[in-house]
Each structure stands twice: as C-alpha cells, then as structure tokens.
Design a protein around this motif. Structure first.
Motif, PDB file in Angstrom:
ATOM      1  N   ARG A  38      63.522  58.860 -49.422  1.00  0.00           N
ATOM      2  CA  ARG A  38      63.354  60.254 -49.869  1.00  0.00           C
ATOM      3  C   ARG A  38      64.020  61.195 -49.040  1.00  0.00           C
ATOM      4  O   ARG A  38      64.509  62.117 -49.451  1.00  0.00           O
ATOM      5  N   MET A  39      63.687  61.208 -47.817  1.00  0.00           N
ATOM      6  CA  MET A  39      64.181  61.791 -46.744  1.00  0.00           C
ATOM      7  C   MET A  39      65.543  61.914 -46.690  1.00  0.00           C
ATOM      8  O   MET A  39      66.422  62.943 -46.511  1.00  0.00           O
ATOM      9  N   PHE A  40      66.064  60.789 -46.588  1.00  0.00           N
ATOM     10  CA  PHE A  40      67.707  60.497 -46.865  1.00  0.00           C
ATOM     11  C   PHE A  40      68.267  61.233 -47.972  1.00  0.00           C
ATOM     12  O   PHE A  40      69.497  61.942 -48.031  1.00  0.00           O
ATOM     13  N   GLN A  41      67.575  60.832 -49.206  1.00  0.00           N
ATOM     14  CA  GLN A  41      68.297  61.519 -50.296  1.00  0.00           C
ATOM     15  C   GLN A  41      68.117  62.908 -50.411  1.00  0.00           C
ATOM     16  O   GLN A  41      69.166  63.615 -50.720  1.00  0.00           O
ATOM     17  N   VAL A  42      67.027  63.553 -50.023  1.00  0.00           N
ATOM     18  CA  VAL A  42      67.051  65.013 -50.246  1.00  0.00           C
ATOM     19  C   VAL A  42      67.917  65.594 -49.095  1.00  0.00           C
ATOM     20  O   VAL A  42      68.622  66.689 -49.189  1.00  0.00           O
ATOM     21  N   GLY A  43      67.680  65.282 -47.715  1.00  0.00           N
ATOM     22  CA  GLY A  43      68.630  65.455 -46.845  1.00  0.00           C
ATOM     23  C   GLY A  43      69.976  65.542 -47.024  1.00  0.00           C
ATOM     24  O   GLY A  43      70.729  66.619 -46.803  1.00  0.00           O
ATOM     25  N   ALA A  44      70.398  64.596 -47.787  1.00  0.00           N
ATOM     26  CA  ALA A  44      72.000  64.388 -47.727  1.00  0.00           C
ATOM     27  C   ALA A  44      72.450  65.344 -49.135  1.00  0.00           C
ATOM     28  O   ALA A  44      73.391  65.784 -48.912  1.00  0.00           O
ATOM     29  N   VAL A  45      71.570  65.425 -50.318  1.00  0.00           N
ATOM     30  CA  VAL A  45      71.832  66.282 -51.123  1.00  0.00           C
ATOM     31  C   VAL A  45      71.967  67.739 -50.457  1.00  0.00           C
ATOM     32  O   VAL A  45      72.992  68.644 -50.729  1.00  0.00           O
ATOM     33  N   TRP A  46      71.291  68.370 -49.649  1.00  0.00           N
ATOM     34  CA  TRP A  46      71.117  69.516 -49.159  1.00  0.00           C
ATOM     35  C   TRP A  46      72.361  69.767 -48.131  1.00  0.00           C
ATOM     36  O   TRP A  46      73.155  70.650 -47.956  1.00  0.00           O
ATOM     37  N   TRP A  47      72.540  68.671 -47.298  1.00  0.00           N
ATOM     38  CA  TRP A  47      73.929  68.560 -46.456  1.00  0.00           C
ATOM     39  C   TRP A  47      74.966  68.748 -47.341  1.00  0.00           C
ATOM     40  O   TRP A  47      76.081  69.673 -47.167  1.00  0.00           O
ATOM     41  N   LEU A  48      75.226  68.067 -48.271  1.00  0.00           N
ATOM     42  CA  LEU A  48      76.509  68.166 -49.465  1.00  0.00           C
ATOM     43  C   LEU A  48      76.390  69.702 -50.037  1.00  0.00           C
ATOM     44  O   LEU A  48      77.368  70.293 -49.961  1.00  0.00           O
ATOM     45  N   ILE A  49      75.516  70.171 -50.476  1.00  0.00           N
ATOM     46  CA  ILE A  49      75.107  71.568 -51.193  1.00  0.00           C
ATOM     47  C   ILE A  49      75.408  72.712 -50.070  1.00  0.00           C
ATOM     48  O   ILE A  49      76.133  73.578 -50.502  1.00  0.00           O
ATOM     49  N   ALA A  50      74.897  72.693 -48.898  1.00  0.00           N
ATOM     50  CA  ALA A  50      75.034  73.480 -48.084  1.00  0.00           C
ATOM     51  C   ALA A  50      76.131  73.642 -46.806  1.00  0.00           C
ATOM     52  O   ALA A  50      76.514  74.546 -46.404  1.00  0.00           O
ATOM     53  N   HIS A  51      76.490  72.454 -46.420  1.00  0.00           N
ATOM     54  CA  HIS A  51      77.376  72.019 -45.232  1.00  0.00           C
ATOM     55  C   HIS A  51      78.767  71.541 -45.853  1.00  0.00           C
ATOM     56  O   HIS A  51      79.743  71.832 -44.868  1.00  0.00           O
ATOM     57  N   ALA A  52      78.688  70.782 -46.494  1.00  0.00           N
ATOM     58  CA  ALA A  52      79.908  69.811 -46.679  1.00  0.00           C
ATOM     59  C   ALA A  52      80.756  69.926 -47.957  1.00  0.00           C
ATOM     60  O   ALA A  52      82.007  69.587 -47.731  1.00  0.00           O
ATOM     61  N   ALA A  53      80.067  70.245 -49.164  1.00  0.00           N
ATOM     62  CA  ALA A  53      80.939  70.126 -50.450  1.00  0.00           C
ATOM     63  C   ALA A  53      81.686  71.132 -50.954  1.00  0.00           C
ATOM     64  O   ALA A  53      82.561  71.054 -51.916  1.00  0.00           O
ATOM     65  N   GLY A  54      81.485  72.399 -50.451  1.00  0.00           N
ATOM     66  CA  GLY A  54      82.417  73.563 -50.751  1.00  0.00           C
ATOM     67  C   GLY A  54      81.987  73.873 -52.364  1.00  0.00           C
ATOM     68  O   GLY A  54      80.823  73.983 -52.713  1.00  0.00           O
ATOM     69  N   SER A  55      83.064  74.142 -53.098  1.00  0.00           N
ATOM     70  CA  SER A  55      82.894  74.814 -54.344  1.00  0.00           C
ATOM     71  C   SER A  55      82.508  73.738 -55.242  1.00  0.00           C
ATOM     72  O   SER A  55      81.983  73.843 -56.437  1.00  0.00           O
ATOM     73  N   ASP A  56      82.621  72.446 -54.815  1.00  0.00           N
ATOM     74  CA  ASP A  56      82.373  71.347 -55.850  1.00  0.00           C
ATOM     75  C   ASP A  56      80.915  70.715 -55.567  1.00  0.00           C
ATOM     76  O   ASP A  56      80.514  69.662 -55.693  1.00  0.00           O
ATOM     77  N   ARG A  57      80.111  71.502 -54.985  1.00  0.00           N
ATOM     78  CA  ARG A  57      78.865  71.050 -54.727  1.00  0.00           C
ATOM     79  C   ARG A  57      77.811  70.457 -55.753  1.00  0.00           C
ATOM     80  O   ARG A  57      77.116  69.530 -55.378  1.00  0.00           O
ATOM     81  N   GLY A  58      78.083  71.044 -57.029  1.00  0.00           N
ATOM     82  CA  GLY A  58      77.219  70.555 -58.112  1.00  0.00           C
ATOM     83  C   GLY A  58      77.795  69.031 -58.215  1.00  0.00           C
ATOM     84  O   GLY A  58      76.877  68.197 -58.461  1.00  0.00           O
ATOM     85  N   LEU A  59      78.976  68.800 -58.426  1.00  0.00           N
ATOM     86  CA  LEU A  59      79.441  67.428 -58.625  1.00  0.00           C
ATOM     87  C   LEU A  59      79.308  66.599 -57.595  1.00  0.00           C
ATOM     88  O   LEU A  59      78.823  65.559 -57.829  1.00  0.00           O
ATOM     89  N   ALA A  60      79.522  66.975 -56.248  1.00  0.00           N
ATOM     90  CA  ALA A  60      79.148  66.079 -55.195  1.00  0.00           C
ATOM     91  C   ALA A  60      77.872  65.824 -55.103  1.00  0.00           C
ATOM     92  O   ALA A  60      77.357  64.562 -54.587  1.00  0.00           O
ATOM     93  N   SER A  61      76.691  66.646 -55.278  1.00  0.00           N
ATOM     94  CA  SER A  61      75.297  66.386 -55.130  1.00  0.00           C
ATOM     95  C   SER A  61      74.831  65.383 -56.451  1.00  0.00           C
ATOM     96  O   SER A  61      74.246  64.410 -56.204  1.00  0.00           O
ATOM     97  N   GLY A  62      75.457  65.801 -57.515  1.00  0.00           N
ATOM     98  CA  GLY A  62      74.968  65.086 -58.564  1.00  0.00           C
ATOM     99  C   GLY A  62      75.656  63.317 -58.631  1.00  0.00           C
ATOM    100  O   GLY A  62      74.859  62.421 -58.991  1.00  0.00           O
ATOM    101  N   ALA A  63      76.802  63.426 -58.102  1.00  0.00           N
ATOM    102  CA  ALA A  63      77.240  61.921 -57.868  1.00  0.00           C
ATOM    103  C   ALA A  63      76.541  61.154 -56.823  1.00  0.00           C
ATOM    104  O   ALA A  63      76.419  60.013 -57.110  1.00  0.00           O
TER     105      ALA A  63
END
Length: 456
Positions: A38-63
C-alpha cells in the motif's frame, strides 16, 4: 494450541494473535506485506501526480493502478493451483522474499538515477503478483492454523491487515515521497517484505496436513482442506454451485467499478481542487483506513440480514463519495476527510457480515479456488476503473468524478438488497448468526477489522 481448546470463555478473552503464536506470526507477516504494497502504491501514485506525470497525471496514475491490480485477476487460476499443491508456508515465504528482492533492486536503481517509467510499472506488476499469491494463501491456511471455534476471530485479524495497511502505508507513502522521493518509499517496502519473509521462515506450520495427505487418510478437516484441492474442481464450477454467493460477489464487483476509483479521484482532488501536498493525501488515506477499522470493529453488532446491511452501507458510501463534489474549496479538505472515514466504515461493516459468512458456507475443499476467484472478481474491474477514471480525470473536474462515483454505486445497493430479498437461503441466516456472535466476542477482546477486500 492448548490455550484454544475447550477452555471456554476465559481462554477467549486473550486475543487470538497472543494465544496462538503461530497464527500471530503469520498475521504479522501479512501486515508487513500489505503495508509495504500500500505504501508503494499510494506513494507512487502521488509521485506521478505531483512530480512526474505532468499534464497526463490522470492517465499515468490510472494506468499505474491498473497494472497494480492485473495479477490478482489474470493469475487467479494459477494461484489457486499453486496454493492447493504446495505447502502454504513455502508459498507465503517465497512470495514475500521475491517481493523484497525486487523492491530492493528497484530501490537501488531509483536511488542511483531517475528510472524510466517502465521500471516503476514493472516493479508494481511484480509486487502485486506476489501479493496476489500471499493473500489468498493465508486465507486458505486459516483453518490449518487455528481451531474451528476461532475461525471468525482469525478471519477478523487476517482481514484487519487491509485496514492497518491503509493506515500505515497510505499515511507514509505520500509523506515519504515528498521527503525523500520515490527511492525512500521503495527502500522501506523492501525492508518490510524481507522482514515478513524472515518471520514466515522461522514459523513452524502444523505437520498434520502434509502427513495426512501422504497417508491418504482424511480424518480431519484440516488435512482435507489442504490436500483435496490437488484434484480440485474447475474454478467456474465452484461459483456455479454457490449461486447466492456468486450474486453477492457480482454486486460487490460492480460496486468496485466506482468505489475503487477513489484511489485515482482523491489524489486528483487533492492536487486540482484543494491545491494541497502529500500530507493531505496521507490524511485522506489514513481516514479511509481508520474508518474501515472502526467499521470492522462495530459491524458485527448491527442487526439485520447481511444483504440488507450491505445494501444500506453501499447507499451510505455513495453519499460519502459524492459529498466532496458538492462543497466549496474552503470546506473541501475537512469534508473529504470525513467522507473517506465514512466510506471506510461502510467497507469495514460489509467485511464483517460477509467474509466470515463465506468462510462458513464454502466447503473446505473449495476454499483455495474460491478465495482466489473472490480476489479476482473483486479486482477484475479495478484496472478498467483506474484507466477510465484516470482518462476522465484529464478531461473532467475532480468534483464531477466524485458525483459520478456516487451515482454509480446507488443501483448496485438496490441490486444487493433485491438479491437478499429473493435468494437468501436459510443456511445463510444460521451461519451469519454464528459469525456475528463470534465476531462481537473477538471485537470485545482485540482490534478485529474485516474489510471485504476492495480490489486493491
């Protein structure tokens, strides 16, 4: 296990994980593995949305969330066969060790340089695959580790891990990402997985099932449960012969299309509506886990048939998921935290009323296949839900997604209520009465949380 014998009420006052050290050790290992996942899942989703995915944060986190849930669905037949044919201790220990080694390698790579997104998604796939083996194996091994009178209490402790994982992993994941980046999260996961493997490695399982299987003398329930599935029936026949349970599982599967989308919607809501950081995501995850824990503690005390209670909880959950979409920005954070706590409470109540019932109703020889199928059914819609709501999150406001969730859950609540009205057999009432009594007793002596496994 002499303390669990016919000693009556005094023995039952001691929490099961203390009077049955073997089960307590295995339960501790599950807490560690699920908290790490769970820590990996939630942490990685927040990393994608806040730091890594840019404008495609929804698709990146959903994938990412879709990848994290595919193994439980795709590998269900293989997992059922593996659990049925291999010693449970070996399956649990190896799956935890493999997850730990993969997380350790990913942590080393991530700390040295920023890895390609493919590495993060690949690690998520492997870790989820290991958890897809570990969880149904432990559920199947419960009757092997405890006596029949303790099955409900053991089920409560076993299922409490999801609440504890939501509290620990969900709270730590975003905070660690903001403090140390993704590398810190993966390193912590590696340590938890490897510690869980060590705990399993030093725990001795009962020798009776293996000996009985070798001697071909099924004189007790435990040997039969462990050995019979080796020549087990096809998984589709298991559910075909349990029509009421099949309909209930289908209702929860449909609900998961909308309820599990919260793991995409809430981080997006935090980022785009509340304009907050990882501490807010952590607070929402902690509220969800705490609510589940409280709901599991109190759910056995609620009167009524399980389908009626479940339908009411789904309706209440719809209101909780939709409320953040109706409030203004200033009240948004407090409302979202309260809504997550209420939604978690509903999940906990549902778990108390249904999971122990499944333990009693499903024949021992079918449990390996059934629990693998149950995990697959409950998680089957999660990849689709994550991708769909992730894509919608790049085009629709997060508030609108909250309302979509609420509207989607309401028809499922009605379907579950109607299922109970038409198809509840007499055996369900008897089994549920016993389950409720035992669950209340366990809850009075220990923290006994039983979420229904929402397809994480």
């Amino acid at each position: 296990m002499t303390a669990t014998g016919a000693a009556g009420a005094p023995a039952r006052r001691t929490p099961l994980v203390l009077r049955n050290r073997r089960f307590g050790a295995v339960w501790t290992a599950q807490v560690l593995t699920q908290a790490a996942g769970r820590m990996f899942q939630v942490g990685a989703v927040w990393w994608l949305i806040a730091h890594a995915a840019g404008s495609d944060r929804g698709l990146a986190s959903g994938a990412f969330l879709a990848v994290s849930t595919l193994p439980a669905v795709v590998l269900a037949p293989l997992v059922a066969g593996l659990i049925a044919r291999r010693p449970h201790r070996a399956v649990l220990g190896v799956s935890a060790a493999v997850a730990g080694l993969v997380a350790l390698g990913t942590a080393a790579w991530t700390s040295a340089t920023t890895p390609p997104a493919l590495v993060t998604y690949g690690a998520a796939l492997v870790l989820a695959g290991c958890q897809a083996v570990f969880d149904p194996c432990l559920t199947t091994a419960v009757p092997e580790l405890v006596e029949d009178a303790d099955i409900e209490a053991a089920t409560g402790f076993e299922l409490a891990t999801q609440s504890l994982a939501g509290l620990a992993g969900g709270l730590l994941g975003p905070l660690v990402v903001d403090a140390t980046g993704l590398a810190g999260v993966v390193a912590g996961c590696a340590g938890a997985y490897l510690l869980a493997a060590a705990v399993i490695g030093v725990t001795r399982f009962p020798a009776a099932p293996a000996a009985a299987a070798t001697a071909d003398a099924p004189t007790t329930d435990a040997p039969t449960a462990d050995a019979a599935p080796a020549a087990g029936r096809p998984l589709r026949r298991i559910l075909a012969e349990l029509p009421f349970i099949r309909r209930v599982l289908l209702c929860f599967t449909a609900a998961n299309v909308f309820t599990t989308a919260v793991f995409v919607v809430m981080p997006l809501y935090t980022r785009t509506v509340l304009h907050a950081d990882g501490s807010t995501v952590a607070a929402l995850e902690a509220a969800l886990g705490a609510g589940t824990l409280v709901g599991s503690f109190t759910g056995g005390r609620l009167p009524g048939a399980p389908t009626a209670v479940g339908a009411g909880c789904l309706a209440l959950m719809a209101a909780a998921l939709g409320l953040p979409g109706l409030v203004g920005d200033r009240a948004g954070q407090a409302t979202a935290v309260g809504s997550m706590a209420l939604a978690g409470w509903c999940v906990g109540v549902i778990g108390v009323r249904f999971v122990a019932l499944f333990q009693r109703m499903v024949p021992a020889e079918d449990r390996p296949g059934f629990f693998a199928v149950m995990q697959a059914l409950l998680g089957a819609t999660f990849p689709v839900s994550s991708l769909v709501f992730g894509l919608l999150g790049d085009h629709l406001p997060a508030r609108t997604l909250c309302l979509v969730q609420a509207v989607g859950v309401l028809p499922v609540a009605a379907a579950l209520w109607w299922t109970g009205r038409r198809h509840t057999p007499a055996t369900d009432t008897d089994a549920d009465a016993g389950a409720a009594t035992t669950t209340v007793t366990a809850a009075a002596t220990a923290v006994s949380a039983e979420p229904i496994g929402g397809g994480r």
